[in-house]
Design a protein around this motif. Structure first.
Motif, PDB file in Angstrom:
ATOM      1  N   GLY A  62     -19.455 -19.543   9.579  1.00  0.00           N
ATOM      2  CA  GLY A  62     -18.233 -19.283   8.834  1.00  0.00           C
ATOM      3  C   GLY A  62     -17.612 -17.964   9.249  1.00  0.00           C
ATOM      4  N   LEU A  63     -16.292 -17.914   9.230  1.00  0.00           N
ATOM      5  CA  LEU A  63     -15.571 -16.710   9.617  1.00  0.00           C
ATOM      6  C   LEU A  63     -15.080 -15.955   8.386  1.00  0.00           C
ATOM      7  CD1 LEU A  63     -13.551 -18.231  12.588  1.00  0.00           C
ATOM      8  CD2 LEU A  63     -15.486 -16.650  12.728  1.00  0.00           C
ATOM      9  N   GLU A  64     -15.152 -14.638   8.452  1.00  0.00           N
ATOM     10  CA  GLU A  64     -14.745 -13.792   7.333  1.00  0.00           C
ATOM     11  C   GLU A  64     -13.293 -14.033   6.940  1.00  0.00           C
ATOM     12  OE1 GLU A  64     -16.411 -11.966   5.408  1.00  0.00           O
ATOM     13  OE2 GLU A  64     -18.245 -11.347   6.428  1.00  0.00           O
ATOM     14  N   GLY A  65     -12.449 -14.351   7.894  1.00  0.00           N
ATOM     15  CA  GLY A  65     -11.022 -14.502   7.636  1.00  0.00           C
ATOM     16  C   GLY A  65     -10.582 -15.842   7.096  1.00  0.00           C
ATOM     17  N   GLY A  66     -11.524 -16.738   6.812  1.00  0.00           N
ATOM     18  CA  GLY A  66     -11.197 -18.013   6.203  1.00  0.00           C
ATOM     19  C   GLY A  66     -10.441 -18.970   7.106  1.00  0.00           C
ATOM     20  N   ARG A  67      -9.583 -19.799   6.493  1.00  0.00           N
ATOM     21  CA  ARG A  67      -8.880 -20.866   7.193  1.00  0.00           C
ATOM     22  C   ARG A  67      -8.038 -20.335   8.357  1.00  0.00           C
ATOM     23  NH1 ARG A  67      -6.658 -26.103   5.835  1.00  0.00           N
ATOM     24  NH2 ARG A  67      -7.659 -25.985   3.796  1.00  0.00           N
ATOM     25  N   GLU A  68      -7.315 -19.248   8.137  1.00  0.00           N
ATOM     26  CA  GLU A  68      -6.446 -18.708   9.187  1.00  0.00           C
ATOM     27  C   GLU A  68      -7.265 -18.234  10.378  1.00  0.00           C
ATOM     28  OE1 GLU A  68      -3.094 -15.191   9.844  1.00  0.00           O
ATOM     29  OE2 GLU A  68      -3.681 -15.785   7.804  1.00  0.00           O
ATOM     30  N   ALA A  69      -8.373 -17.537  10.104  1.00  0.00           N
ATOM     31  CA  ALA A  69      -9.234 -17.062  11.184  1.00  0.00           C
ATOM     32  C   ALA A  69      -9.816 -18.239  11.972  1.00  0.00           C
ATOM     33  CB  ALA A  69     -10.353 -16.196  10.614  1.00  0.00           C
ATOM     34  N   ALA A  70     -10.203 -19.282  11.259  1.00  0.00           N
ATOM     35  CA  ALA A  70     -10.759 -20.457  11.927  1.00  0.00           C
ATOM     36  C   ALA A  70      -9.727 -21.110  12.834  1.00  0.00           C
ATOM     37  CB  ALA A  70     -11.268 -21.457  10.892  1.00  0.00           C
ATOM     38  N   SER A  71      -8.477 -21.145  12.374  1.00  0.00           N
ATOM     39  CA  SER A  71      -7.416 -21.739  13.172  1.00  0.00           C
ATOM     40  C   SER A  71      -7.183 -20.955  14.458  1.00  0.00           C
ATOM     41  CB  SER A  71      -6.127 -21.798  12.348  1.00  0.00           C
ATOM     42  OG  SER A  71      -5.085 -22.383  13.099  1.00  0.00           O
ATOM     43  N   VAL A  72      -7.192 -19.623  14.367  1.00  0.00           N
ATOM     44  CA  VAL A  72      -7.012 -18.774  15.541  1.00  0.00           C
ATOM     45  C   VAL A  72      -8.187 -18.961  16.505  1.00  0.00           C
ATOM     46  CG1 VAL A  72      -6.904 -16.384  16.366  1.00  0.00           C
ATOM     47  CG2 VAL A  72      -5.609 -17.068  14.326  1.00  0.00           C
ATOM     48  N   PHE A  73      -9.392 -18.977  15.970  1.00  0.00           N
ATOM     49  CA  PHE A  73     -10.586 -19.132  16.807  1.00  0.00           C
ATOM     50  C   PHE A  73     -10.522 -20.430  17.604  1.00  0.00           C
ATOM     51  CE2 PHE A  73     -14.851 -20.793  17.537  1.00  0.00           C
ATOM     52  CZ  PHE A  73     -15.485 -19.713  18.134  1.00  0.00           C
ATOM     53  N   MET A  74     -10.190 -21.502  16.936  1.00  0.00           N
ATOM     54  CA  MET A  74     -10.133 -22.800  17.608  1.00  0.00           C
ATOM     55  C   MET A  74      -9.047 -22.818  18.680  1.00  0.00           C
ATOM     56  SD  MET A  74     -12.563 -24.628  16.314  1.00  0.00           S
ATOM     57  CE  MET A  74     -12.127 -26.263  16.863  1.00  0.00           C
ATOM     58  N   ARG A  75      -7.930 -22.166  18.403  1.00  0.00           N
ATOM     59  CA  ARG A  75      -6.832 -22.149  19.366  1.00  0.00           C
ATOM     60  C   ARG A  75      -7.192 -21.369  20.623  1.00  0.00           C
ATOM     61  NH1 ARG A  75      -2.842 -19.207  16.639  1.00  0.00           N
ATOM     62  NH2 ARG A  75      -3.446 -17.354  17.822  1.00  0.00           N
ATOM     63  N   GLU A  76      -7.968 -20.303  20.465  1.00  0.00           N
ATOM     64  CA  GLU A  76      -8.251 -19.405  21.580  1.00  0.00           C
ATOM     65  C   GLU A  76      -9.488 -19.795  22.387  1.00  0.00           C
ATOM     66  OE1 GLU A  76      -6.278 -17.099  22.648  1.00  0.00           O
ATOM     67  OE2 GLU A  76      -4.836 -17.409  21.012  1.00  0.00           O
ATOM     68  N   LEU A  77     -10.328 -20.690  21.834  1.00  0.00           N
ATOM     69  CA  LEU A  77     -11.527 -21.111  22.554  1.00  0.00           C
ATOM     70  C   LEU A  77     -11.130 -21.931  23.785  1.00  0.00           C
ATOM     71  CD1 LEU A  77     -14.565 -20.677  21.815  1.00  0.00           C
ATOM     72  CD2 LEU A  77     -14.555 -23.011  20.936  1.00  0.00           C
TER      73      LEU A  77
END
Length: 431
Positions: free
Chosen positions: A350-365
């Motif tokens: 899980g990411l500290e930044g919640g839904r928004e952080a998860a969205s950024v992570f997935m986009r940048e992978l």
């Protein structure tokens, strides 16, 4: 040839199931035929009466499939096995081969969502009810879930996607105390890293689509019977196995084929005959190619996943990591017992930044492809909140056990340094 059952798992992966005779093909032949010819009706009649071994229609049995099923039986320490069209059909057949309308199942609540739905919705429509129990339940709590009409217990060695580790020995002991078999889905660790039958499980299932194939090429499933459960000792519970099957010449499977053959014979002669979720010979051939390298690939998946899990655990933008190879994990000690050489390559975090952080992570992978698939040679990743569960709000996601910040990543066979660099870059992009 030496009894392969007593050899190491790597030798079994390569050698078991098919042994060619003099001048025969070294690789398993693909018997791409629907039917098989016989000289007389009497010869074929013996097959229909289960009085002789052989093949007459590939929906029931095919030589290519049987070679691969025999390999899986050897690898899991079982006595008989069959292939199915998918892992989902393997689980359904394994349970429905025992249960009928009016029966009851006790199952771990921490299982693949599709299997949970199969048991709680689809099989419920067939008149089969279920009680779901925590994988961490005490023996007393497990006992309390049983009813007079309970016919089996079910769990996953490593749950998908929760990554909980089943206490196989405890579940087996409780199941046997109540006179029923334990079925364990062993898809994630595979027999390379866990063999549930050795810990008391009676029947093992697999989605061979995952690590066993390992290359995202073929959908398939398998059922392996340990051959240890005495159906006739509890014959009042299992009429389908212990009383005559009038749809198949009045055969009583448990009497005719004994502990080692009754379960798989009934599943083939009755369920595959009527429901037909067969694996194609070509898919079985490709599955066998995957099995030949399974013992080499699984340690690499675990090595890579361990490195990634340790990196994630130390990263300030990561709130938590679920991976039983970490000493801090809730299931570390249990995993050390059942799979001391490692479990699988799937991690959730899980990411500290919640839904928004998860969205950024997935986009940048970059290396980790966004897929619903897991257990593949290539790294694949999923954020349920923005994909499979996107119809849910954050509170609903939390209640479903897949909070908005959750990422599931299946670590492949790439170099771990490249994977960590890619993950690090994606985390750095989160503001």
């Amino acid at each position: 040839m030496q009894d392969l059952q007593n050899l190491h798992i790597g030798t079994q992966c390569v050698q078991a199931g098919y042994q060619p005779g003099n001048g025969e093909p070294r690789q398993i032949p693909i018997y791409q035929s629907t039917t098989f010819k016989y000289s007389t009706s009497e010869d074929m009649g013996k097959l229909f009466d289960l009085e002789a071994d052989g093949y007459f229609y590939s929906r029931l049995a095919n030589p290519t499939n049987d070679f691969v099923a025999a390999k899986l039986a050897t690898m899991e320490g079982g006595k008989a096995a069959m292939l199915t069209g998918s892992g989902q059909s393997a689980n359904f057949y394994a349970m429905f081969n025992i249960c009928e309308a009016g029966d009851h199942i006790v199952a771990s609540s921490s299982i693949y969502g599709g299997t949970f739905n199969l048991i709680s919705v689809t099989m419920a429509k067939m008149g089969i009810t279920a009680t779901f129990v925590s994988p961490d339940a005490t023996e007393e709590e497990l006992d309390a879930a049983f009813q007079p009409n309970t016919k089996l217990m079910f769990g996953e060695s490593i749950a998908n996607p929760a990554l909980t580790v089943l206490d196989i020995e405890l579940f087996a002991r409780v199941a046997h105390k109540h006179g029923v078999p334990l079925i364990v889905d062993n898809t994630f660790p595979t027999p390379v890293h866990c063999q549930p039958i050795k810990w008391g499980a009676d029947i093992v299932t697999h989605s061979t689509t995952k690590y066993m194939d390992g290359h995202g090429a073929t959908i398939g499933g398998a059922i392996i019977d340990g051959g240890n459960f005495d159906w006739m000792a509890h014959k009042e519970k299992f009429p389908g196995l212990c009383t005559p099957d009038e749809s198949y010449h009045g055969i009583t499977y448990a009497e005719k084929f004994g502990k080692e053959g009754a379960f798989i014979t009934k599943a083939t002669a009755q369920l595959m005959r009527d429901l037909g979720s067969v694996q194609s010979p070509h898919n079985a051939f490709l599955l066998n190619l995957g099995l030949e390298s399974l013992h080499v690939r699984m340690p690499k998946h675990v090595e890579n996943a361990q490195a990634v899990a340790e990196f994630l655990e130390a990263h300030p933008k990561v709130a938590y990591v679920n991976y039983s190879g970490l000493a801090s994990d809730k299931y570390y000690e249990r995993a050390q017992k059942y799979m001391p050489n490692g479990g699988c390559g799937v991690i959730s975090f899980g990411l500290e930044g919640g839904r928004e952080a998860a969205s950024v992570f997935m986009r940048e992978l970059k290396l980790g492809a966004i897929e619903t698939h897991v257990a593949d040679a290539r790294t694949c990743c999923l954020n349920p909140a923005t994909s499979t569960h996107r119809q849910m709000n954050d509170q609903q996601l939390k209640e479903a056990g897949v909070p908005a910040e959750l990422i599931r990543i299946s670590i492949g066979l790439e170099d771990k340094e490249d994977l960590i660099a890619d993950i690090s870059h994606a985390l750095d992009c989160i503001s």
